[in-house]
Every structure is written in structure tokens, then in C-alpha cells.
Motif scaffolding. Structure first.
Motif, PDB file in Angstrom:
ATOM      1  N   THR A  19     -41.791  72.957  40.171  1.00  0.00           N
ATOM      2  CA  THR A  19     -41.148  73.795  41.187  1.00  0.00           C
ATOM      3  C   THR A  19     -41.567  73.384  42.604  1.00  0.00           C
ATOM      4  O   THR A  19     -41.061  73.926  43.578  1.00  0.00           O
ATOM      5  CB  THR A  19     -41.476  75.288  40.978  1.00  0.00           C
ATOM      6  OG1 THR A  19     -42.887  75.486  41.129  1.00  0.00           O
ATOM      7  CG2 THR A  19     -41.051  75.755  39.601  1.00  0.00           C
ATOM      8  N   ASP A  42     -37.091  91.543  38.165  1.00  0.00           N
ATOM      9  CA  ASP A  42     -36.720  90.462  39.084  1.00  0.00           C
ATOM     10  C   ASP A  42     -37.691  89.293  38.986  1.00  0.00           C
ATOM     11  O   ASP A  42     -37.297  88.124  38.992  1.00  0.00           O
ATOM     12  CB  ASP A  42     -36.724  90.961  40.538  1.00  0.00           C
ATOM     13  CG  ASP A  42     -35.432  91.668  40.891  1.00  0.00           C
ATOM     14  OD1 ASP A  42     -34.600  91.853  39.981  1.00  0.00           O
ATOM     15  OD2 ASP A  42     -35.266  92.035  42.070  1.00  0.00           O
ATOM     16  N   GLU A  43     -39.006  89.634  38.902  1.00  0.00           N
ATOM     17  CA  GLU A  43     -40.000  88.547  38.913  1.00  0.00           C
ATOM     18  C   GLU A  43     -39.916  87.689  37.650  1.00  0.00           C
ATOM     19  O   GLU A  43     -40.195  86.492  37.687  1.00  0.00           O
ATOM     20  CB  GLU A  43     -41.424  89.067  39.154  1.00  0.00           C
ATOM     21  CG  GLU A  43     -41.866  90.195  38.250  1.00  0.00           C
ATOM     22  CD  GLU A  43     -41.638  91.576  38.871  1.00  0.00           C
ATOM     23  OE1 GLU A  43     -40.585  91.792  39.495  1.00  0.00           O
ATOM     24  OE2 GLU A  43     -42.534  92.431  38.713  1.00  0.00           O
ATOM     25  N   ASP A  78     -36.880  85.378  38.281  1.00  0.00           N
ATOM     26  CA  ASP A  78     -37.209  84.372  39.300  1.00  0.00           C
ATOM     27  C   ASP A  78     -38.102  83.279  38.721  1.00  0.00           C
ATOM     28  O   ASP A  78     -37.881  82.093  38.945  1.00  0.00           O
ATOM     29  CB  ASP A  78     -37.929  85.020  40.495  1.00  0.00           C
ATOM     30  CG  ASP A  78     -36.984  85.890  41.316  1.00  0.00           C
ATOM     31  OD1 ASP A  78     -35.758  85.772  41.119  1.00  0.00           O
ATOM     32  OD2 ASP A  78     -37.475  86.688  42.135  1.00  0.00           O
ATOM     33  N   ARG A  79     -39.116  83.695  37.952  1.00  0.00           N
ATOM     34  CA  ARG A  79     -40.070  82.714  37.396  1.00  0.00           C
ATOM     35  C   ARG A  79     -39.357  81.754  36.444  1.00  0.00           C
ATOM     36  O   ARG A  79     -39.517  80.542  36.527  1.00  0.00           O
ATOM     37  CB  ARG A  79     -41.182  83.474  36.652  1.00  0.00           C
ATOM     38  CG  ARG A  79     -42.349  82.629  36.189  1.00  0.00           C
ATOM     39  CD  ARG A  79     -43.502  83.522  35.732  1.00  0.00           C
ATOM     40  NE  ARG A  79     -43.088  84.455  34.688  1.00  0.00           N
ATOM     41  CZ  ARG A  79     -43.135  84.184  33.388  1.00  0.00           C
ATOM     42  NH1 ARG A  79     -43.579  83.025  32.969  1.00  0.00           N
ATOM     43  NH2 ARG A  79     -42.729  85.074  32.486  1.00  0.00           N
ATOM     44  N   LEU A  88     -36.053  81.103  36.167  1.00  0.00           N
ATOM     45  CA  LEU A  88     -35.058  80.272  36.864  1.00  0.00           C
ATOM     46  C   LEU A  88     -35.739  79.191  37.696  1.00  0.00           C
ATOM     47  O   LEU A  88     -35.249  78.064  37.788  1.00  0.00           O
ATOM     48  CB  LEU A  88     -34.163  81.134  37.761  1.00  0.00           C
ATOM     49  CG  LEU A  88     -33.098  81.961  37.039  1.00  0.00           C
ATOM     50  CD1 LEU A  88     -32.372  82.871  38.028  1.00  0.00           C
ATOM     51  CD2 LEU A  88     -32.084  81.077  36.318  1.00  0.00           C
ATOM     52  N   ASN A  89     -36.878  79.534  38.302  1.00  0.00           N
ATOM     53  CA  ASN A  89     -37.580  78.549  39.131  1.00  0.00           C
ATOM     54  C   ASN A  89     -38.020  77.345  38.306  1.00  0.00           C
ATOM     55  O   ASN A  89     -37.814  76.205  38.715  1.00  0.00           O
ATOM     56  CB  ASN A  89     -38.808  79.173  39.812  1.00  0.00           C
ATOM     57  CG  ASN A  89     -38.412  79.890  41.081  1.00  0.00           C
ATOM     58  OD1 ASN A  89     -37.382  79.587  41.677  1.00  0.00           O
ATOM     59  ND2 ASN A  89     -39.215  80.848  41.492  1.00  0.00           N
ATOM     60  N   LYS A 121     -34.464  75.423  38.557  1.00  0.00           N
ATOM     61  CA  LYS A 121     -34.744  74.693  39.802  1.00  0.00           C
ATOM     62  C   LYS A 121     -35.629  73.473  39.552  1.00  0.00           C
ATOM     63  O   LYS A 121     -35.440  72.434  40.179  1.00  0.00           O
ATOM     64  CB  LYS A 121     -35.399  75.614  40.829  1.00  0.00           C
ATOM     65  CG  LYS A 121     -34.421  76.533  41.532  1.00  0.00           C
ATOM     66  CD  LYS A 121     -35.126  77.162  42.716  1.00  0.00           C
ATOM     67  CE  LYS A 121     -34.251  78.133  43.463  1.00  0.00           C
ATOM     68  NZ  LYS A 121     -35.028  78.826  44.516  1.00  0.00           N
ATOM     69  N   CYS A 141     -33.186  85.732  30.356  1.00  0.00           N
ATOM     70  CA  CYS A 141     -33.657  84.838  31.422  1.00  0.00           C
ATOM     71  C   CYS A 141     -33.602  83.387  30.957  1.00  0.00           C
ATOM     72  O   CYS A 141     -33.118  82.498  31.669  1.00  0.00           O
ATOM     73  CB  CYS A 141     -35.093  85.173  31.830  1.00  0.00           C
ATOM     74  SG  CYS A 141     -35.302  86.825  32.459  1.00  0.00           S
TER      75      CYS A 141
END
Ligand code: NAI
Length: 254
Positions: A69, A104-105, A108-109, A111-112, A116, A155
């Protein structure tokens, strides 16, 4: 077409997630096929073990302890390769939570790392291949979850579905330059990731998967490494934008 289209002598490969499981098996097999392999992972000790396996096999490995990341670190590591022929973006994490419990966290984790992290690896690899005029091959790691979803897998399966769209989109953009981009979507493979997941005794445990798998077993990291080698090598010279599913024949397990 040469008989040995799997020969990677003289090529340079970069493998993320190379400290464990599928990434390690892929790095070892690409090296065995003749490639100089750059191994990246956030687990420095696991990277050392992969390097030892490659060197004991007579191959050449370079190590890049990094978090996928971290775009700047990844860019630096890919630049250190010089001419890059192959990128295998394997690093990923598992996460389970029901849709209603997902925070949310968590999203985010996952997907990151799983989206990403793959995006950055693809961008750096494709950028390098274009700059150097290399008709390279990029292999991403999706999952059978792209087809099935599954309880608790929001997720994870969303991130892997995004990897598929990245793969198809990039393939259309780099095809005219001879750069191929394909994804592997494995079924259940026995690795430290699935060992941890199995211990949580989910509905999708290893034993449950074996019952639903026509070939009657789960996969081993080497099963997926061979799919990576196929897509990385000239054996798949006319294949791009595709999803290869080494999964023992599983269709819709839920
Ligand atoms: P693993 O847990 O054995 O290996 C994953 C590797 O990725 C580890 O070495 C870990 O340190 C590294 N990693 C994780 N996050 C990272 C980060 N932010 N930066 C750098 N390195 C990081 O897992 P496994 O099973 O070998 O999984 C490899 C890939 O295959 C993952 O993308 C996974 O989603 C995918 N996959 C695995 C399946 C399975 O059944 N094992 C099935 C379908 C897909």
C-alpha cells in the motif's frame, strides 16, 4: 512457437506476497523457469525463507521488504529491477464480517491491500514495460469469491471483483503495446491464509469445500504457481484480459 514456451531465461519477474503461500510458490517456480525474481512482501523473515528456497534451487532472488500500500516504496522497488518482464501481484489479506457488521475501517483496510496494492503494482509494472518497450506480462490474483461471494466475504469479494475490472481494463489499454494482463481466480488453496480462516470454522471450511469440489481436494500453492507461470510465459502469448480459474471444478458452492 518454440516447444519450451515456458522458458523464462533472461527475464525479470517481480512477485508481491512472495513471503508465503501462493506468492512464494510462484516466485520459486518462476525462478526455476529461469527468471531473475524480485520478491516483495511486508514479512521480511518470510522473504528470507523464499530467497533461500530459490537459491537452493540454483535461482536468483532479490528481496524488497515493503508494504504494497506504500506506492512510493513499490515504485522504488520496481525501478530497481531495471527491465521488467513479469509482474505477479499476489499479496492479499482475508477478512470476514457480515454485511451488517462491516465497519468502514474493515472495508478500507481490505480495499487498500487487496485492490489498491494490486493497482499500484500494475501501474508501476505497466509504466516500466511501456517506458522500456517490453512486451511483458502482468498477472493479478483474484479469487473464486468473484463468482460466488459468500457469507462474510463482502470486503474480500468486492476487492477481488475490483481486481478483475482492473485486469480487464488494463489489458485493453496495454494490449496494443504487446503487454498482456490476466487474473488468476483460485479456489480454496491450502496456505497460512486458509489455515487461519479454517480455524475460525466458517461455513466455508476446508472440509466443506472438499465436499463441494469435483476433483475431491483443495488446491496446493503449486497448483496456482503453475497457472501464474502459464500466464507469465509465452505459452499464453495470445491470452489477455482473461480470468483463469484453477479451483478443482467448483462452480457455485453455497
Ligand atoms: P498468505 O497469507 O499465505 O500470503 C499472503 C502474503 O501477502 C503474505 O506473505 C503477507 O505477508 C503478504 N501481504 C499481505 N498484506 C501485505 C501488504 N500490505 N504488503 C505486502 N505484503 C503483504 O496467503 P495466500 O493464500 O498465499 O494468498 C495469496 C493471494 O492469493 C491473496 O491475494 C489471496 O487473496 C489470494 N487467494 C488465496 C486463496 C486461498 O485459498 N489461499 C484463494 C483465492 C485467492
Amino acid at each position: 512457437m518454440p516447444v519450451d514456451a515456458y522458458d523464462l531465461t533472461g527475464r525479470t519477474a517481480f512477485v508481491t506476497g512472495a513471503a508465503s503461500g501462493i506468492g512464494r510458490a510462484s516466485a520459486v517456480l518462476l525462478a526455476r523457469a529461469g527468471a531473475t525474481v524480485h520478491c516483495a512482501d511486508r514479512d521480511a523473515q518470510g522473504l528470507d525463507e523464499t530467497a533461500t528456497a530459490i537459491k537452493d534451487d540454483g535461482g536468483t532472488a532479490h528481496l524488497h521488504p515493503l508494504d504494497v500500500t506504500d506506492r512510493a516504496r513499490l515504485k522504488e522497488a520496481v525501478e530497481a529491477c531495471g527491465r521488467l518482464d513479469i509482474m505477479a501481484a499476489v499479496a492479499g489479506i482475508m477478512h470476514t464480517s457480515t454485511v451488517l457488521e462491516t465497519r468502514d475501517e474493515d472495508l478500507d483496510r481490505v480495499l487498500n491491500v487487496n485492490f489498491k496494492g494490486v493497482l499500484y503494482a500494475c501501474q508501476e509494472a505497466a509504466g516500466s514495460m511501456i517506458a522500456n518497450g517490453v512486451p511483458g506480462s502482468i498477472v493479478t490474483m483474484a479469487s473464486g469469491a468473484i463468482d460466488t461471494g459468500g457469507p462474510g466475504l463482502l470486503c474480500y469479494s468486492a476487492a477481488k471483483a475490483a481486481v478483475v475490472q482492473l485486469t480487464k481494463t488494463l489489458a485493453t489499454e496495454t494490449g496494443p503495446r504487446g503487454i498482456r494482463v490476466n487474473a488468476v481466480a483460485p479456489g480454496w488453496i491450502r496456505t497460512p491464509m486458509t489455515d487461519r480462516h479454517d480455524a475460525a470454522a466458517q461455513a466455508h471450511s476446508e472440509a466443506a469445500m472438499i465436499r463441494r469440489t469435483p476433483l475431491g481436494r483443495v488446491g496446493e500453492p503449486g497448483d496456482i504457481a503453475h497457472a501464474v507461470l502459464y500466464l507469465a510465459s509465452d505459452a499464453s502469448a495470445f491470452t489477455t484480459g482473461q480470468i483463469l480459474r484453477p479451483n478443482g471444478g467448483v462452480a457455485m458452492p453455497w
